[in-house]
Design a protein around this motif. Sequence first.
Motif, PDB file in Angstrom:
ATOM      1  N   GLU B 116       0.898  -1.518  -0.053  1.00 19.81           N
ATOM      2  CA  GLU B 116       0.639  -0.450  -0.013  1.00 19.81           C
ATOM      3  C   GLU B 116       1.229   1.444   0.002  1.00 19.81           C
ATOM      4  O   GLU B 116       0.901   2.471  -0.533  1.00 19.81           O
ATOM      5  CB  GLU B 116      -0.551   0.270   0.688  1.00 19.81           C
ATOM      6  CG  GLU B 116      -2.304  -0.991   1.008  1.00 19.81           C
ATOM      7  CD  GLU B 116      -3.088  -0.890   1.679  1.00 19.81           C
ATOM      8  OE1 GLU B 116      -3.526   0.366   2.628  1.00 19.81           O
ATOM      9  OE2 GLU B 116      -3.586  -1.360   3.077  1.00 19.81           O
ATOM     10  N   GLY B 117       1.626   1.007   1.630  1.00 15.59           N
ATOM     11  CA  GLY B 117       2.327   2.680   0.808  1.00 15.59           C
ATOM     12  C   GLY B 117       3.191   2.257  -0.334  1.00 15.59           C
ATOM     13  O   GLY B 117       3.708   3.888  -0.873  1.00 15.59           O
ATOM     14  N   GLY B 120       1.415   3.809  -3.333  1.00 18.66           N
ATOM     15  CA  GLY B 120       0.130   5.011  -2.921  1.00 18.66           C
ATOM     16  C   GLY B 120       1.114   5.989  -3.218  1.00 18.66           C
ATOM     17  O   GLY B 120       1.017   7.114  -4.204  1.00 18.66           O
ATOM     18  N   ARG B 121       2.717   5.828  -3.241  1.00 22.24           N
ATOM     19  CA  ARG B 121       3.973   7.204  -3.184  1.00 22.24           C
ATOM     20  C   ARG B 121       3.909   6.814  -4.663  1.00 22.24           C
ATOM     21  O   ARG B 121       3.915   8.060  -5.078  1.00 22.24           O
ATOM     22  CB  ARG B 121       4.416   6.999  -2.412  1.00 22.24           C
ATOM     23  CG  ARG B 121       4.529   7.107  -0.762  1.00 22.24           C
ATOM     24  CD  ARG B 121       6.286   6.840   0.062  1.00 22.24           C
ATOM     25  NE  ARG B 121       6.052   7.414   1.007  1.00 22.24           N
ATOM     26  CZ  ARG B 121       6.733   8.255   1.998  1.00 22.24           C
ATOM     27  NH1 ARG B 121       8.216   8.535   1.304  1.00 22.24           N
ATOM     28  NH2 ARG B 121       6.401   8.818   3.144  1.00 22.24           N
ATOM     29  N   GLU B 124       1.288   9.016  -6.424  1.00 21.96           N
ATOM     30  CA  GLU B 124       1.142   9.953  -6.130  1.00 21.96           C
ATOM     31  C   GLU B 124       2.289  10.493  -6.948  1.00 21.96           C
ATOM     32  O   GLU B 124       2.109  12.035  -7.480  1.00 21.96           O
ATOM     33  CB  GLU B 124       1.806  10.513  -4.579  1.00 21.96           C
ATOM     34  CG  GLU B 124       0.201  10.173  -3.876  1.00 21.96           C
ATOM     35  CD  GLU B 124      -0.715  11.416  -4.256  1.00 21.96           C
ATOM     36  OE1 GLU B 124      -0.764  12.586  -4.572  1.00 21.96           O
ATOM     37  OE2 GLU B 124      -1.780  10.663  -3.371  1.00 21.96           O
ATOM     38  N   GLU B 170      -3.031   3.656  -9.339  1.00 21.78           N
ATOM     39  CA  GLU B 170      -3.496   2.725  -7.875  1.00 21.78           C
ATOM     40  C   GLU B 170      -3.723   1.110  -7.915  1.00 21.78           C
ATOM     41  O   GLU B 170      -3.419   0.000  -7.613  1.00 21.78           O
ATOM     42  CB  GLU B 170      -3.651   3.437  -6.734  1.00 21.78           C
ATOM     43  CG  GLU B 170      -3.085   3.265  -5.348  1.00 21.78           C
ATOM     44  CD  GLU B 170      -3.166   4.450  -4.635  1.00 21.78           C
ATOM     45  OE1 GLU B 170      -3.882   4.105  -3.483  1.00 21.78           O
ATOM     46  OE2 GLU B 170      -4.296   5.362  -5.199  1.00 21.78           O
TER      47      GLU B 170
END
Lengths: 616, 629
Positions: B116-117, B120-121, B124, B170
């Motif tokens: 997820e991390g 997500g990054r 972005e 994502e």
Amino acid sequence: MTDASHAQTQTPQGQERLLRRTAETDPDKGKDAILRITRMTLRYPVRFAVAMLATIAAALTQLSIPVLLGRAIDQTQAVANSTGESDVLWTTALILLAVSVMRGLFTLVQNYTAESVGHALAHDLRRAIYDKIQRLPFSFHDRTHSGDLITVGMLDLEGVRMYFSTALVRTMLLVLLIGIGAWLLISTDPVLGLLALSFVPFAAWRSSVTQLTLRRTWLQLQERLGVLSQVMEENLAGIRVVRAFAASDFEMAKFDKASDDALALSYSRIDTRVRSSAVMTLAFFAAMGLVLLVGGQQVAAGEMTVGSLATFLTFMTLLQLPVRQLGLMVNAFARASTTGARLFTLLDMEVEIDDAPGATDLKVSEGTLRLENVGFGYTGADPAVSGISFEARRGETVGIVGPPGSGKSTLMHLIPRYYDVDEGAISIDGQDIRNATLSSVRRSVAVVQQDDFLFTTTIENNVAYGDPFASDEQIRDATASAQLHDYVDGLPKRYGTVVGERGVSLSGGQRQRLSIARTLMLEPDVLIFDDSTAAIDAGTESRIRNALRAYAEDRVTLIVAHRLGSLKHADRILFLDKGRIVEQGTHEELLSLNGRYRELHDLQTRPDADISESKP
Amino acid sequence: MSHANPEPRDPHEDGRPRARAVVGSHRIEEEIFGRAFDGRVVSRIWAFVRPYKRQVAISVASVVVFTAMQLSIPLVIRYAIDSGMAPGAKPGTLGLIVVVFAVVIAVNYVASRLQEGVTGRMAENVLFDIRRSMFAHLQQVSLTFMDKTEVGRLMSRLQGDVNSMQEFLENSVLSVGDVLLLFGIVFVMLWLDWQLGLLVLMVLPVLFIVRVVWLKRARVAFMAAHEANSITNGALAEAIHGVRTVQGMDRGALNAELYGELAQDNYQKHLRSARMAQVMIPVVDTLTGIAMAAVVVAGGAMVASGRTEIGVMVAFLFYIQRFFDPIRSLTMQYSVMQRAMASGHRLTEVLDVEVAVQDAPDAVALGQGDDGAVEFRDVTFGYDPDHPVLQNVSFSVGSGETVALVGPTGSGKSSCMSLIHRFYDVQGGAVMVGGRDVREVTQTSLGRHIAMVLQDPFLFTGTVMENIRYSSHWASDEDVIEATKAVGAHDFVTALPGGYGGMLEERGGNLSLGQRQLLSFARALVADARILVLDEATANIDSYTELQIQKALQTLLKGRTGLVIAHRLATIRNADRIVVLQQGKVVEQGDHEALMDRKGLYARLYDMNYGSFDDLPETVTEEDRRRAT
């Protein structure tokens, strides 16, 4: 664009932003808002009751599934050990199927009725907001940022709408699930039951804390993204300035700063979310592992059946999602309380300019406008006009001139009662406009504004804005008088042409002529031109004036203008300075006074005189 | 943009009882869904993802691990039941299995955090990168493109479209997980017991088909609700922006009634969409029920006959709870992909807009040593080369001289101004600044050499000080104040709340046009360039401010080469020379007296006017415009 400054330069600088979007709200107001929204949902008693009953039914059917599964497993083992009949498996399977179908149906009814209550509430509030915004006086709109109002009407409304389905009903479902489930499990086996539920408090707490943090940072992020879009939007709208100054490096630096700020916050939001979500999963599985260990030992020792253990495990799976979503519910409560507080602040706002009790329609016979010792000041500022008295009869034209900020527009805005006078009185045929119905005053006094708002619709809809029942001829005549008919007639879709954002863009002069046409349609008793010909060339303006000669016979005409040429034909001219009439008379009389009017006149007829002298 | 929007429908046609009353305008939404897969778009977007290859690899790897852990949990439970709890099991077995379980959930924890991390990054980052390169690109593209493209449209590229790419990225990684999970469950079920597996899996295609059929219809309902919402919100925004007109014209009551109709329609459409959204729930629950019932009956019989173990049955029941999720998210991913392709297509369109003007490889910088002469040498230019707006235009402005450009609207004055700054390249002839062809110098140095004052004195959000300094970072606060004093704006600036440090409202909304004009003069003065190009405002400004502006103009032109598109007689008469343009050609030039003597276009324009030179051209403008359309 015309010189649209006067009204603004005189209003107090800056806006109060009373409806500003912030994370913090007065907790009492928030609590009141929640209570009020809850009360409002009771306006739909049938749907409210159905939603509640369906929620209970959905919870019960959901809870019976783990029990049924456990029973099926035990029965299977019984059959395997030849201590039971295989028919019972069919019965259990059919019950399981029936309960599943019912669970689906009850959930459907629960979700649908809950949402429908929200939508019904939103529908009612939407109309109330619209009505309120339309009725709140000019002074309110001067103080309030239009973006804030839009936020209330769109985003805050959503927050309130979601309250019933996301906050109230879901919380109820969760409470039922945990409550009944806990009772069920603990009554079966206290130790194992507590172990199975052990992840609940932790996950509920994590989820709530995280959601509240996310909500706070979300508002911050919106602000930063707002800055970023402002940088981009201004850059694009002002691209000629950017290019003219070869400032693209400068602009990229601005962009990067805004962008990096937003990105950094996005990162931290992702981290918050991920950390919390992973740890909640871990807590859940850890509890499951403990149940497996302790329960497994009991099963091995023959103190418990495999079916009961399976019931425990499936029950945990069932509970996992709603518990993790508890944060969303907490968030929905928080959101409803802040958005509701703002929304009700707007709805509770007093409409300061409204019909007085027992107000009657204005009855106009002579058509005489009278201002007696009129004084007015914007809230918190020095009086903008004071001691103004004059009278104008039907057929008369009065010109108003003066330096910027002398109160010309302000004075004009008092006559249709856009603002109420602080001192003195304005009357039409002896009736104080404050005692007449607002609607009749607005129909009687019409203003062509400096920078009027055109609606994104057809030209004919715009012209007929104040009189939607007008005939084609009336629309044509008014447009022709405003010297716009020839232009409109030359457009491919003529009066059906859409103007504004997505349609034909009009020049400043054309816009002003369109708003003149629109105002002519109203056939008012008092017609006011508030500096509304600044972008129209002198030739066209004089043609408009000629076309309106007969029209002006039937009403009082007031003209505010910079260009003295526009006022030469006026019966009387008032020269305003610092909110007072300092000179008045006909053009000739004023010239012979050799005063302020003369000075302005000379400035306009010899525009280069001073400059030539100062030229090196 | 290639997405031609049809004209908004004439509100007449929708059969409202009231002929001419509507609130809100029907805004046509852009195409939301494209093809589900567009190779060209994907490869363009991939270019933005490539710098994050390592992150993509990590997130895909962690998705694989995460999915494997998700799959193994029911299996561990199965072994716990069958080996750890069965009568006669070895005492340590259960403990060992629970240890395995602990390891699995620990790995699961790490993998889910990573997945997820990192994803997500990465998403972005890609989002911000795409936005940055679009924005940077827009700084370079031709002004012709910028002129004919609405700012709102570009903003929706930079925001909405970019966001839907992020959502896509994502979700793409998550879909990898969904596909793996789906296949994993199918595989494990068949491996555990292929007959029972096949039986249970029969519900899968049913669900798949139901969902695909449903999705098509549901989307129509969702879109209708979405559109009704934006129409209703549009009407609200209109009421807010036009509130003064609404009240002035007493339209409030009628508008409230019309708005009520919109709100009612919006309400109905949302109810329909809510029904659509919920209708899948009983379907999924029924299919789950069927699958569970099948496991109970068939699995029960198998366990009873000893063909399989009870733990397998429990594992099946666990898998059944899970295997509808990936199907739901996969079918949703289809919409996400379609949306992303449509957005991606629009993004690449922006990125592909040609860069019109670029520095030559051997471009030199114009410096302090270069003078302020400007010369047009036989210039021919058109935004569309087939329709030149300037034909063989020649004139020159000596260093320190002021020349006024006059002529009716559409005569090519503004184009001349843009060419000096090399906003566009000429098709014939040459524009010389400081004795050099503008194509041979760097654009940055050209920008330093020329200061421009535009008709619309655009101001940015920020303080007065920041606005006047703008990009002239070398100017000190004192320089700024001095310039402001020189143009006569100091007095009103200090009277503003906050003075020089006071924030200007959006676009300087709290200032009059005249005041904004003066600030833009100060901005040009701070830039301190050799050449000043000025497009005079056409609108009437009150005589007092007008006088100040005229004085400021003299200050501004002192010691500089001036090229002014003039509308006011005062400005024109003060110029050293006047160049008269008509339909893209120079028809006359000389000083005021000489031109009056010629009795040509200038004399005619002059005689017909009073106070301002722009009064006449409205009729010309309209003819012109009509010809253009």
